[in-house]
Design a protein around this motif. Structure first.
Motif, PDB file in Angstrom:
ATOM      1  N   ALA A 141       0.771  -1.223  -0.128  1.00 38.19           N
ATOM      2  CA  ALA A 141       0.046  -0.004   0.178  1.00 38.19           C
ATOM      3  C   ALA A 141       0.917   1.193   0.087  1.00 38.19           C
ATOM      4  N   ASP A 142       2.206   1.204  -0.290  1.00 32.61           N
ATOM      5  CA  ASP A 142       2.978   2.372  -0.437  1.00 32.61           C
ATOM      6  C   ASP A 142       2.737   3.092  -1.763  1.00 32.61           C
ATOM      7  N   ARG A 143       2.130   4.179  -1.661  1.00 29.69           N
ATOM      8  CA  ARG A 143       1.929   4.914  -3.000  1.00 29.69           C
ATOM      9  C   ARG A 143       3.216   5.253  -4.072  1.00 29.69           C
ATOM     10  N   ASN A 144       4.213   5.518  -3.167  1.00 24.47           N
ATOM     11  CA  ASN A 144       5.369   5.876  -3.894  1.00 24.47           C
ATOM     12  C   ASN A 144       5.909   4.778  -4.587  1.00 24.47           C
ATOM     13  N   TYR A 145       5.712   3.806  -4.045  1.00 22.28           N
ATOM     14  CA  TYR A 145       6.350   2.522  -4.431  1.00 22.28           C
ATOM     15  C   TYR A 145       5.292   2.026  -5.876  1.00 22.28           C
ATOM     16  N   ILE A 146       4.170   2.158  -5.660  1.00 28.17           N
ATOM     17  CA  ILE A 146       3.214   1.946  -6.732  1.00 28.17           C
ATOM     18  C   ILE A 146       3.290   2.765  -7.789  1.00 28.17           C
TER      19      ILE A 146
END
Length: 87
Positions: free
Chosen positions: A34-39
């Motif tokens: 759920a890590d937005r930056n990773y996604i």
């Protein structure tokens, strides 16, 4: 929470986290799930690959699996029909 944990374990995410030292000191697993930056980085990478190789990108937002499958079948039929006409 239990369903998500079970899903992550079935997909072997916990083992991968251990392997790549993604475990917090509190022994609580940290997932990129759920890590937005990773996604966002992952999506950019996939889009770049898609452009580089000429792959079709399909937006599945709000679509049922069956609807997406039907759309993919339509794309394949169109491509093979065009290919058959030029052979």
């Amino acid at each position: 929470r239990q369903i998500r944990s079970s899903r992550l374990e079935r997909r072997n995410v916990r083992a991968l986290e251990d392997k790549y030292s993604l475990i917090e000191e509190s022994s609580k697993a940290k997932s990129n799930y759920a890590d937005r930056n990773y996604i966002m980085k992952d999506l950019k990478h996939v889009r770049d690959l898609s452009m580089e190789h000429g792959w079709t990108q399909i937006d599945v937002t709000g679509r049922a699996v069956e609807e997406t499958a039907s759309y993919i079948c339509e794309l394949l039929n169109e491509r093979f029909e065009k290919h058959d006409l030029h052979v």
